[in-house]
Design a protein around this motif. Structure first.
Motif, short mmCIF file in Angstrom:
data_model
loop_
_atom_site.label_atom_id
_atom_site.label_comp_id
_atom_site.label_asym_id
_atom_site.label_seq_id
_atom_site.Cartn_x
_atom_site.Cartn_y
_atom_site.Cartn_z
N ILE A 1 49.37 34.72 48.65
CA ILE A 1 48.06 34.39 48.12
C ILE A 1 47.85 32.88 48.14
O ILE A 1 46.79 32.38 48.51
CB ILE A 1 47.93 34.94 46.69
CG1 ILE A 1 47.87 36.47 46.74
CG2 ILE A 1 46.70 34.38 46.00
CD1 ILE A 1 48.02 37.13 45.39
N ARG B 1 42.13 28.78 53.31
CA ARG B 1 40.71 28.76 53.05
C ARG B 1 40.22 27.34 52.78
O ARG B 1 39.14 26.95 53.20
CB ARG B 1 40.38 29.65 51.86
CG ARG B 1 38.89 30.00 51.79
CD ARG B 1 38.56 30.81 50.56
NE ARG B 1 39.39 31.99 50.44
CZ ARG B 1 39.53 32.66 49.31
NH1 ARG B 1 38.91 32.26 48.22
NH2 ARG B 1 40.29 33.74 49.27
N ILE C 1 45.45 33.19 38.24
CA ILE C 1 44.74 34.03 39.20
C ILE C 1 43.25 33.74 39.26
O ILE C 1 42.59 34.09 40.22
CB ILE C 1 44.89 35.54 38.91
CG1 ILE C 1 44.70 35.81 37.42
CG2 ILE C 1 46.19 36.07 39.40
CD1 ILE C 1 44.59 37.31 37.14
N ILE D 1 47.68 41.52 41.08
CA ILE D 1 46.70 40.62 41.68
C ILE D 1 46.48 40.87 43.16
O ILE D 1 45.46 40.46 43.70
CB ILE D 1 47.07 39.13 41.52
CG1 ILE D 1 48.54 38.90 41.83
CG2 ILE D 1 46.68 38.60 40.19
CD1 ILE D 1 48.87 37.41 41.92
N LEU E 1 35.75 43.57 40.41
CA LEU E 1 36.25 44.55 41.38
C LEU E 1 35.45 45.84 41.30
O LEU E 1 35.12 46.45 42.32
CB LEU E 1 37.71 44.86 41.09
CG LEU E 1 38.72 43.90 41.67
CD1 LEU E 1 40.12 44.40 41.37
CD2 LEU E 1 38.52 43.79 43.17
N ILE F 1 37.82 39.81 36.07
CA ILE F 1 38.22 40.12 37.45
C ILE F 1 38.13 41.61 37.71
O ILE F 1 37.64 42.06 38.74
CB ILE F 1 39.65 39.60 37.69
CG1 ILE F 1 39.65 38.07 37.69
CG2 ILE F 1 40.19 40.14 39.00
CD1 ILE F 1 41.02 37.46 37.64
N LEU G 1 45.01 30.74 50.18
CA LEU G 1 44.13 29.76 49.55
C LEU G 1 44.18 28.44 50.31
O LEU G 1 43.16 27.79 50.51
CB LEU G 1 44.57 29.51 48.11
CG LEU G 1 44.04 30.48 47.08
CD1 LEU G 1 44.46 30.03 45.70
CD2 LEU G 1 42.53 30.56 47.17
N GLY H 1 41.73 31.22 39.92
CA GLY H 1 41.39 30.42 41.10
C GLY H 1 41.58 31.18 42.40
O GLY H 1 41.16 30.73 43.46
N PHE H 2 42.22 32.34 42.34
CA PHE H 2 42.58 33.07 43.55
C PHE H 2 41.53 34.09 43.97
O PHE H 2 41.61 34.66 45.05
CB PHE H 2 43.89 33.85 43.35
CG PHE H 2 45.09 32.99 43.21
CD1 PHE H 2 45.04 31.62 43.44
CD2 PHE H 2 46.32 33.56 42.88
CE1 PHE H 2 46.18 30.83 43.32
CE2 PHE H 2 47.45 32.78 42.75
CZ PHE H 2 47.38 31.42 42.97
N THR H 3 40.66 34.43 43.07
CA THR H 3 39.77 35.55 43.36
C THR H 3 38.60 35.10 44.22
O THR H 3 38.38 33.92 44.43
CB THR H 3 39.22 36.11 42.04
OG1 THR H 3 38.60 35.05 41.33
CG2 THR H 3 40.33 36.71 41.21
N THR H 4 37.85 36.08 44.70
CA THR H 4 36.63 35.76 45.43
C THR H 4 35.47 36.37 44.71
O THR H 4 35.44 37.59 44.51
CB THR H 4 36.68 36.33 46.85
OG1 THR H 4 37.85 35.86 47.48
CG2 THR H 4 35.47 35.88 47.63
N PHE I 1 43.28 42.12 43.93
CA PHE I 1 42.13 41.35 43.43
C PHE I 1 41.64 40.29 44.39
O PHE I 1 40.58 39.72 44.20
CB PHE I 1 42.49 40.63 42.13
CG PHE I 1 42.71 41.54 40.97
CD1 PHE I 1 42.43 42.90 41.04
CD2 PHE I 1 43.18 41.03 39.77
CE1 PHE I 1 42.64 43.73 39.96
CE2 PHE I 1 43.39 41.85 38.68
CZ PHE I 1 43.12 43.21 38.77
N THR I 2 42.45 39.95 45.35
CA THR I 2 42.12 38.79 46.18
C THR I 2 41.14 39.19 47.27
O THR I 2 40.88 40.37 47.49
CB THR I 2 43.39 38.25 46.85
OG1 THR I 2 44.01 39.31 47.57
CG2 THR I 2 44.36 37.71 45.81
N THR I 3 40.63 38.19 47.95
CA THR I 3 39.77 38.45 49.09
C THR I 3 40.39 37.83 50.33
O THR I 3 40.62 36.63 50.33
CB THR I 3 38.38 37.84 48.90
OG1 THR I 3 37.85 38.31 47.67
CG2 THR I 3 37.47 38.23 50.05
N ARG J 1 32.30 45.35 43.03
CA ARG J 1 32.42 45.32 44.48
C ARG J 1 32.58 46.73 45.03
O ARG J 1 32.04 47.07 46.08
CB ARG J 1 33.61 44.45 44.89
CG ARG J 1 33.54 44.05 46.36
CD ARG J 1 34.75 43.27 46.79
NE ARG J 1 34.99 42.12 45.95
CZ ARG J 1 36.15 41.49 45.90
NH1 ARG J 1 37.17 41.89 46.62
NH2 ARG J 1 36.30 40.44 45.10
#
Lengths: 331, 331
Positions: free
Chosen positions: A247, A254, B274, A274, B251, B247, A251, B276-279, A277-279, B254
DNA sequence: CCACTAAATGTTATCGTTAACATATTCAAA
DNA sequence: TTTGAATATGTTAACGATAACATTTAGTGG
């Protein structure tokens, strides 16, 4: 603070009778006294003093969890989860848990002795010190993820080799031919080495072996900068042996205007919460942390109950979780 | 396993002399004996038995961390982080930590007594039981995030009210007029109630008070389905008092084809890694968990060193972290 | 050289509990 | 009635360390 002595006086019996009731040796005490004593116990809220019990009976009810490293290891979600499960299971079984992070194996003995620990669980690499630790502490020890070649090591681990294979097969199947690997401490025979071996064996069979320059035995900082991956001669996919690192890597990509999986595909390891949860959501190799904790605690408890029990090695299964971080390169 | 008695015999002194050396009372022992004893200690790797020390001196060196709830509380990254930091700091100060999750306050006393705990730290709500707990356990107690109205409660918390204000001001500033709030246990005077009060006070001042139907005192499951938010009469933004829940909510959106922040903006709370990790990366109210742990442990240690020290309440600052989960609605 | 303080060391009891052994008590079989 | 086992209870010592007090030794000033 009330003690057995106080209860004994109140009930008109000796402390030993009280002690028997406290420890559930009901067959040795008359029904009448059991009731009398139990009612006093609950009336005053008596709680046995485990320091005293530990001193006198050598059974402290303490299990120590030893994590190798320094700093706040529980911040890492993997450690947090497994430590949490283990202490939960141990608490349910009537044991108390102490968690220590140690740098040096010498600390281990100190920690175990100070509290007359009855058992210990080790995370992180201790392979070279196992013999020493075991010699100094004659209590049941259970390891997690050790690939020690010593006989008699009780270990609960996962099928890291298979994890590597799964990752490689999936990448191949998706049309990737030039791929990379990123793990740490590959020279030690730890989890990452096994993952690497599984991964590279499949690639070799498939006719696209890992080139040396695409194996990164490194922390993330020393990975080649993500923009290297934009040029076609770089790997189209990376297997990074930890979700957290994967992850973080995505980042970093990105932040340089690159995207997973368009510019580089990624497969992680662990399947932490997590990861979903990420994109894009992370494709990863799943291990069941709760199950691992369950088996580890159960194994330890078995060995504590029967110290002559032979050592055992348990290997838990892993599986591929397909999400969205791997591009399909098949035309 | 070597004891002070063994050392005393070997050195030709009494156990008391050994005990003095072990405890660093060097002014009371001759230089000669200090050296002799210390060399024996390190030769045999003597480790003091803390059960025995605890029994005889009433000072166990154990601090207990009490978390209200059940199951694996350490899986929650907030708990994992703060427990990790606290045990790290306590370990550095020479104390051992035991973590217990309890459902009922009665368990608390049991846990503290069994180990002669010298101090305890409480997370989660215990407000109504504080008096009782304190009465049954005459040791320093430090709370986290308690809004108990009792005097004499030593508490380390954050400025939850301000956190709510910051969230509201930011949303207003971004042009949102119809917003919602989601927290739990608003009827208890806990952190979420304060966040709610701060949040709603700003909105009221700004002329767009929270309507009753947009305050959700609920777990995520009972929140209205995300697709409700597509229709214009629903809030354009939600303040959800936990990053994790925010978060999860995003989800769920989405998975129904809705997007943050286009269909609904979101502000979280905590600023977990986390976030900061999400979109999109989550805009949130930051609290400094490490600092909170630091202050909590230091406060406890102070009170353990000086039991007459008056109780204190520390309120740590929070701040807004702007990322990408709030849409700009200004024309 | 004695009395007197300071420094060094030792003795005894204790913390709360349990192990191991000892003593009553009960009841049934001989 | 005696004996023996089974049941119920008590006694003593010990776990390892420390607190509180006691004693010895060394060194000082008068």
């Amino acid at each position: 603070m009330i003690t057995q002595k106080d209860i004994a006086r109140e009930a008109g019996v000796s402390v030993m009778t009280v002690s028997r009731v406290v420890n559930g040796q009901y067959k040795k005490v008359s029904r009448e006294n059991i009731e009398k004593i139990q009612s006093i116990i609950s009336r005053y809220g008596y709680v046995p003093n485990l320091s005293a019990r530990s001193l006198s009976s050598k059974s402290s009810g303490i299990v120590v969890l030893i994590i190798r490293g320094k700093g706040n290891r529980l911040m890492d979600p993997y450690n947090g989860a497994i430590v949490g499960y283990m202490s939960q299971f141990l608490q349910e079984a009537g044991y108390s848990t102490m968690v220590y992070t140690v740098l040096d194996y010498r600390d281990v003995t100190r920690r175990l002795r100070t509290w007359n620990a009855q058992g210990a669980i080790f995370f992180g690499m201790f392979d070279n010190e196992i013999e020493q630790i075991r010699e100094e502490n004659k209590i049941p020890l259970v390891f997690n993820d050790s690939y020690s070649t010593l006989r008699q090591v009780t270990n609960i681990g996962i099928d890291d080799f298979k994890g590597g294979q799964l990752a490689a097969r999936y990448l191949i199947g998706m049309g990737h031919r030039l791929v990379g690997f990123c793990g740490t401490s590959l020279s030690d025979n730890g989890v990452d080495r096994q993952r690497f071996l599984g991964f590279s064996s499949v690639l070799k069979e498939a006719g696209c072996p890992l080139s040396e320059e695409s194996v990164f035995d490194a922390d993330l900082e020393s990975l080649p900068p993500p923009d290297a991956y934009a040029d076609g001669r770089q790997p189209t996919a990376l297997f990074i042996t930890s979700d957290l690192k994967a992850i973080e890597f995505s980042l970093r990509m990105r932040s340089q205007g690159l995207h997973v999986p368009q510019d580089c595909s990624l497969i992680g390891f662990d399947d932490l919460p997590i990861a979903g949860f990420t994109t894009p959501p992370l494709t990863t190799i799943r291990q069941d942390i709760r199950q691992k904790a369950r088996y580890t605690v159960d194994t330890l408890l078995n060995h504590m109950a029967d110290s002559s029990r032979p050592s055992e090695r348990i290997v838990l299964d892993v599986s591929l979780v397909v999400r969205g971080s791997v591009a399909d390169l098949r035309t």
